[in-house]
Design a protein around this motif. Structure first.
Motif, PDB file in Angstrom:
ATOM      1  N   ALA A 165       0.829  -1.204   0.000  1.00  0.00           N
ATOM      2  CA  ALA A 165       0.000   0.000   0.000  1.00  0.00           C
ATOM      3  C   ALA A 165       0.863   1.253   0.000  1.00  0.00           C
ATOM      4  O   ALA A 165       0.634   2.185  -0.786  1.00  0.00           O
ATOM      5  CB  ALA A 165      -0.933  -0.013   1.211  1.00  0.00           C
ATOM      6  N   PHE A 166       1.856   1.292   0.874  1.00  0.00           N
ATOM      7  CA  PHE A 166       2.716   2.471   0.934  1.00  0.00           C
ATOM      8  C   PHE A 166       3.567   2.609  -0.330  1.00  0.00           C
ATOM      9  O   PHE A 166       3.805   3.734  -0.795  1.00  0.00           O
ATOM     10  CB  PHE A 166       3.597   2.418   2.181  1.00  0.00           C
ATOM     11  CG  PHE A 166       2.868   2.779   3.440  1.00  0.00           C
ATOM     12  CD1 PHE A 166       2.594   4.106   3.738  1.00  0.00           C
ATOM     13  CD2 PHE A 166       2.447   1.801   4.320  1.00  0.00           C
ATOM     14  CE1 PHE A 166       1.915   4.449   4.899  1.00  0.00           C
ATOM     15  CE2 PHE A 166       1.770   2.133   5.491  1.00  0.00           C
ATOM     16  CZ  PHE A 166       1.505   3.459   5.778  1.00  0.00           C
ATOM     17  N   THR A 167       4.004   1.498  -0.899  1.00  0.00           N
ATOM     18  CA  THR A 167       4.763   1.561  -2.143  1.00  0.00           C
ATOM     19  C   THR A 167       3.902   2.111  -3.274  1.00  0.00           C
ATOM     20  O   THR A 167       4.362   2.931  -4.079  1.00  0.00           O
ATOM     21  CB  THR A 167       5.298   0.166  -2.516  1.00  0.00           C
ATOM     22  OG1 THR A 167       6.181  -0.284  -1.480  1.00  0.00           O
ATOM     23  CG2 THR A 167       6.051   0.203  -3.826  1.00  0.00           C
ATOM     24  N   ALA A 168       2.634   1.679  -3.330  1.00  0.00           N
ATOM     25  CA  ALA A 168       1.736   2.172  -4.378  1.00  0.00           C
ATOM     26  C   ALA A 168       1.574   3.677  -4.310  1.00  0.00           C
ATOM     27  O   ALA A 168       1.466   4.361  -5.348  1.00  0.00           O
ATOM     28  CB  ALA A 168       0.374   1.484  -4.261  1.00  0.00           C
ATOM     29  N   LEU A 169       1.583   4.220  -3.093  1.00  0.00           N
ATOM     30  CA  LEU A 169       1.382   5.660  -2.928  1.00  0.00           C
ATOM     31  C   LEU A 169       2.588   6.491  -3.371  1.00  0.00           C
ATOM     32  O   LEU A 169       2.502   7.716  -3.438  1.00  0.00           O
ATOM     33  CB  LEU A 169       1.039   5.987  -1.471  1.00  0.00           C
ATOM     34  CG  LEU A 169      -0.345   5.527  -1.005  1.00  0.00           C
ATOM     35  CD1 LEU A 169      -0.515   5.771   0.489  1.00  0.00           C
ATOM     36  CD2 LEU A 169      -1.449   6.235  -1.793  1.00  0.00           C
ATOM     37  N   GLU A 170       3.681   5.832  -3.709  1.00  0.00           N
ATOM     38  CA  GLU A 170       4.807   6.577  -4.284  1.00  0.00           C
ATOM     39  C   GLU A 170       4.459   7.094  -5.680  1.00  0.00           C
ATOM     40  O   GLU A 170       5.027   8.096  -6.139  1.00  0.00           O
ATOM     41  CB  GLU A 170       6.046   5.691  -4.343  1.00  0.00           C
ATOM     42  CG  GLU A 170       6.590   5.313  -2.966  1.00  0.00           C
ATOM     43  CD  GLU A 170       7.762   4.357  -3.056  1.00  0.00           C
ATOM     44  OE1 GLU A 170       8.231   4.099  -4.186  1.00  0.00           O
ATOM     45  OE2 GLU A 170       8.211   3.865  -2.003  1.00  0.00           O
ATOM     46  N   SER A 171       3.507   6.428  -6.349  1.00  0.00           N
ATOM     47  CA  SER A 171       3.162   6.825  -7.716  1.00  0.00           C
ATOM     48  C   SER A 171       1.665   7.025  -7.944  1.00  0.00           C
ATOM     49  O   SER A 171       1.272   7.559  -8.979  1.00  0.00           O
ATOM     50  CB  SER A 171       3.669   5.762  -8.710  1.00  0.00           C
ATOM     51  OG  SER A 171       3.104   4.493  -8.411  1.00  0.00           O
TER      52      SER A 171
END
Length: 200
Positions: free
Chosen positions: A118-124
């Motif tokens: 989830a947090f990785t997805a919010l990078e983009s």
């Protein structure tokens, strides 16, 4: 970039916790399940590198501290679920965090891999959702406050996720979807409890 993982939970007062499960479990067992699911969710969250804040209702900060220990606690405040989530995001971003994720304690299938995804997805992406099998979502993450996502939603219905995505598309938001999991909200959901919960 700084992150914040917010856990929404309720102090487990019998008769006020997991009320939709009371017909199947009774008030005491339903509250006990609430206790156990909250503890499991926090244990999972602690396996990630993200700071944790616990936003609660139905109790006091003292009661929460006695129950769960030394965490960053914040009352959820008034309003419906959308009001409370929007306020939590607003507080998180005003505190200087760049990516904020909210989860509840109803989904024992959440693991550290999903939280980190989830947090990785919010990078983009502007928005990340964890779809629940009942048509809602077990996780929502943002990288800025978007109050429109929480208005005109019929909460606790099978249309929550679809309406949220409709609003996201109308706002031209980019979004990512995580694996679908089952919430434990109703008696028929109890079959999805992991074996670790034993015979409730």
């Amino acid at each position: 970039m700084t992150t914040l993982l917010i856990i929404f939970t309720r102090y487990p007062i019998p008769g006020q916790a997991k009320t939709r499960l009371i017909p199947a479990l009774g008030p005491d067992r339903a509250a006990d399940l609430q206790r156990r699911m909250t503890r499991q969710t926090i244990d999972t969250a602690q396996q990630t590198p993200h700071p944790i804040q616990i936003q609660f209702c139905g109790g006091t900060i003292g009661q929460m501290f006695d129950w769960l220990g030394d965490y960053n606690y914040e009352p959820q405040g008034e309003g419906d679920l959308g009001d409370r989530m929007d306020r939590a995001f607003d507080q998180g971003f005003k505190s200087g965090h760049d990516r904020v994720v909210i989860i509840g304690t109803d989904c024992p299938g959440i693991d550290r891999t999903i939280l980190n995804q989830a947090f990785t997805a919010l990078e983009s992406q502007d928005l990340v959702l964890g779809p629940a099998a009942d048509g809602g979502y077990y996780l929502i993450g943002l990288r800025r406050r978007i109050p429109e996502l929480f208005s005109s939603i019929a909460w606790s219905t099978e249309m929550v996720r679809a309406k949220t995505l409709e609003i996201a598309k109308d706002l031209n938001l980019t979004y990512a979807l995580l694996p679908e999991l089952s919430d434990i909200d109703r008696p028929e959901d109890l079959v999805h409890l992991p074996p670790a919960f034993g015979d409730i």
